[in-house]
Design a protein around this motif. Structure first.
Motif, PDB file in Angstrom:
ATOM      1  N   UNK A   3       0.827  -1.201   0.000  1.00  0.00           N
ATOM      2  CA  UNK A   3       0.000   0.000   0.000  1.00  0.00           C
ATOM      3  C   UNK A   3       0.862   1.251   0.000  1.00  0.00           C
ATOM      4  N   UNK A   4       0.293   2.329  -0.522  1.00  0.00           N
ATOM      5  CA  UNK A   4       0.970   3.617  -0.468  1.00  0.00           C
ATOM      6  C   UNK A   4       0.969   4.117   0.969  1.00  0.00           C
ATOM      7  N   UNK A   5       2.040   4.812   1.349  1.00  0.00           N
ATOM      8  CA  UNK A   5       2.070   5.406   2.679  1.00  0.00           C
ATOM      9  C   UNK A   5       2.579   6.832   2.606  1.00  0.00           C
ATOM     10  N   UNK A   6       2.008   7.676   3.471  1.00  0.00           N
ATOM     11  CA  UNK A   6       2.375   9.084   3.485  1.00  0.00           C
ATOM     12  C   UNK A   6       3.616   9.279   4.345  1.00  0.00           C
ATOM     13  N   UNK A   7       4.540  10.111   3.867  1.00  0.00           N
ATOM     14  CA  UNK A   7       5.771  10.417   4.586  1.00  0.00           C
ATOM     15  C   UNK A   7       5.826  11.922   4.795  1.00  0.00           C
ATOM     16  N   UNK A   8       6.138  12.314   6.021  1.00  0.00           N
ATOM     17  CA  UNK A   8       6.289  13.734   6.339  1.00  0.00           C
ATOM     18  C   UNK A   8       7.770  14.059   6.455  1.00  0.00           C
TER      19      UNK A   8
END
Length: 181
Positions: free
Chosen positions: A70-75
């Motif tokens: 799955x895609x994951x958000x990175x800050x």
């Protein structure tokens, strides 16, 4: 012939005076409003980007995909724990342009710095055009992936803006990778 020219000039002066008499007060009133009502810098960019400076373009976050998961958000400044042989793909970069920013072009690229060594050979690029109007934009279309080796690495996403012919690096969004065996 000269009386016709004189009449034409007088008619143009009268028409210009009438237009100015109508438009000038409205412009002056608008100018007064803009000075009397301070405009705070509260936009989507100030809520999303860390320490936004009025004329800086910033990356709010990005989306990555590890292997086929799955895609994951990175800050900014996040740390990901991965394994040797994993593949990392940049999916989307979400960047913001404050309304006070002057620019005529934006570039966003991704670089993998292996073992803490800054080398700009290992870059990911997108053929997409980057919108330059004031707002937040989501851009993707990165065409390659990185196959990861063991060690500590850093992914850097510099924001490059062009003001006229000047190339300015506005800042760098980065995250760290701890790649185990």
């Amino acid at each position: 012939m000269t009386t016709f020219r004189q009449q034409l000039v007088l008619a143009l002066i009268a028409a210009t005076s009438a237009i100015l008499a109508t438009v000038a007060p409205a412009l002056i009133e608008q100018d007064k409003k803009s000075f009397s009502e301070p405009k705070p810098f509260v936009t989507a960019t100030s809520a999303i980007c860390d320490k936004v400076i009025v004329d800086k373009v910033c990356v709010a976050n990005l989306t990555v995909q590890v292997n086929s998961n799955e895609l994951q958000q990175v800050k900014n400044r996040d740390r990901l724990f991965l394994k040797s042989g994993d593949t990392l793909r940049l999916s989307n970069v979400y960047y913001c342009i404050p309304s006070q920013t002057l620019l005529n072009k934006v570039e966003v690229k991704g670089y993998l710095f292996k073992h803490g060594v800054e080398s700009y050979k290992n870059g990911l690029f997108t053929p997409s055009n980057f919108p330059i109007y004031a707002a937040c934009h989501n851009i993707g279309n990165f065409q390659k992936t990185w196959k990861l080796e063991p060690g500590q690495h850093q992914v850097s996403i510099p924001i490059i803006k062009y003001v006229g012919s000047n190339r300015i690096v506005d800042g760098s969004f980065y995250f760290n990778l701890d790649v185990g065996e």
